[in-house]
Write an enzyme that holds these catalytic residues in place. Structure first.
Site, short mmCIF file in Angstrom:
data_model
loop_
_atom_site.label_atom_id
_atom_site.label_comp_id
_atom_site.label_asym_id
_atom_site.label_seq_id
_atom_site.Cartn_x
_atom_site.Cartn_y
_atom_site.Cartn_z
N ARG A 51 6.65 5.26 7.29
CA ARG A 51 5.50 4.40 7.00
C ARG A 51 4.39 4.75 7.99
O ARG A 51 4.64 5.03 9.16
CB ARG A 51 5.86 2.92 7.14
CG ARG A 51 6.98 2.46 6.22
CD ARG A 51 6.65 2.61 4.75
NE ARG A 51 5.86 1.50 4.23
CZ ARG A 51 5.38 1.47 3.01
NH1 ARG A 51 5.56 2.48 2.19
NH2 ARG A 51 4.68 0.42 2.59
N GLU B 109 -3.03 3.53 1.91
CA GLU B 109 -2.56 4.32 0.78
C GLU B 109 -3.67 5.29 0.36
O GLU B 109 -4.84 4.93 0.38
CB GLU B 109 -2.18 3.41 -0.40
CG GLU B 109 -0.85 2.73 -0.24
CD GLU B 109 0.31 3.69 -0.17
OE1 GLU B 109 0.45 4.53 -1.08
OE2 GLU B 109 1.08 3.64 0.81
N HIS C 5 1.60 10.56 0.15
CA HIS C 5 2.67 9.59 -0.06
C HIS C 5 3.47 9.91 -1.32
O HIS C 5 3.56 9.11 -2.26
CB HIS C 5 2.12 8.16 -0.12
CG HIS C 5 3.17 7.12 0.15
ND1 HIS C 5 2.91 5.79 0.13
CD2 HIS C 5 4.49 7.25 0.44
CE1 HIS C 5 4.01 5.11 0.40
NE2 HIS C 5 4.99 5.98 0.59
#
Length: 317
Positions: free
Chosen positions: A235, A264, A284
């Site tokens: 993360r 994001e 991601h």
């Protein structure tokens, strides 16, 4: 009960309905939305009469959770739950499960893809090949014999450690508790500072929470070897990416492979890590494989079925 899938789960609706067939056969309703939305009003419109809500990694705020007056169960089709207001779930008595384990193989494979890409200058090799260049200056390194540090030995970290051993690495690990099965393979548990100082490769595999925020901070990055590389597929908030970018720009470490950021994607053009040399950045995608999405759909359907049967699994709350 009404089950609302708030966002697409990267499988066809037909496939998803097949996974939910035992639940639907019991008389429950399934409503699927084929587009993500971060608009709170739209999320409320979609979910306000749901008994069960399914999300992936779209942020779910307390405002939305509180507005869903019938909501009793939240199935998160993701491993991490830091994008969910868990305090609001506790307040409303909403049970929460995640889809732990669905992406273990996919994430692990990308870790080693990033390492090989950095060690063998894959991006530069591709550019050279397409522009009539040669291998001059692109002599790489091998994983064999390197010290490989694994920060966090949950399911993914354990898998990474095992594959690192298969590559012939000496593996160090840092975790709150030791895993005997890894120690039997020769993995040595050490303090985080020792791992950062001794490792040629550091791969991060801890969840994002109050304890792990900026776990890999400027001080920890400062302990790394000049020849070391850092991999983060966990993360974004776990690593201080400003400090990492500074270390890369100043040549204090050799490279980084990063799949997760402070936000994001899309990533803002002024994000410092975008300007750092010797990096391989991916948007991601570590969890995003065809196989993982199918496994995730099955786990999510199983989570709902078990909760309806009074036997909650993969429990978060």
């Amino acid at each position: 009960m009404k089950i609302v899938v708030l966002e697409p789960l990267s499988v066809s609706e037909e496939y998803l309905r097949q996974r939910f067939e035992p639940v639907l056969a019991a008389g429950n309703e399934l409503v699927c939305y084929d587009a993500k939305t971060s608009d709170k009003d739209e999320q409320i419109r979609r979910a306000e009469d749901a008994d069960i809500l399914v999300i992936a990694n779209t942020p779910l705020s307390g405002d939305v959770i509180r507005a869903c007056h019938k909501l009793r169960y939240l199935a998160v089709a993701f491993t991490g739950v830091d994008h969910v207001d868990l305090a609001a779930c506790r307040e409303k008595g909403v049970a929460v499960s995640n889809a732990a384990g669905y992406s273990t193989n996919g994430v692990t494979e990308l870790v080693f893809g990033l390492i090989v890409a950095l060690y063998r200058y894959m991006l530069s090799c591709d550019e050279r090949s397409r522009s009539g260049g040669t291998k001059d200056g692109l002599q790489g390194r091998e994983l064999y014999g390197k010290t490989f540090g694994v920060v966090g030995t949950g399911a993914i970290g354990r898998r990474v450690a095992m594959i690192a051993k298969a590559f012939g690495c000496d593996v160090l690990a840092y975790n709150r508790s030791r895993k005997p099965e890894l120690e039997e393979l020769g993995v040595r548990y050490v303090e985080l500072s020792e791992l950062m100082e001794k490792s040629d490769i550091v791969s991060v595999h801890v969840p994002s929470n109050a304890e792990t925020k900026r776990l890999i901070n400027a001080d920890m990055i400062g302990l790394m070897k000049k020849s070391a590389i850092l991999i983060n597929t966990a993360r974004g908030p776990v690593v201080d990416n400003d400090a990492l970018a500074e270390a890369l720009i100043e040549g204090r470490i050799a490279g980084a492979g990063i799949d997760v950021f402070d936000m994001e994607p899309p990533i803002p053009s002024d994000y410092r890590l975008l300007k750092a040399p010797n990096t391989v950045l991916t948007p991601h995608v570590a969890f995003a494989t065809d196989e993982a999405m199918e496994i995730r759909a099955q786990i999510t359907a199983d989570n709902v079925r078990h909760w309806l049967d009074g036997d909650q699994i993969n429990k978060v709350l």
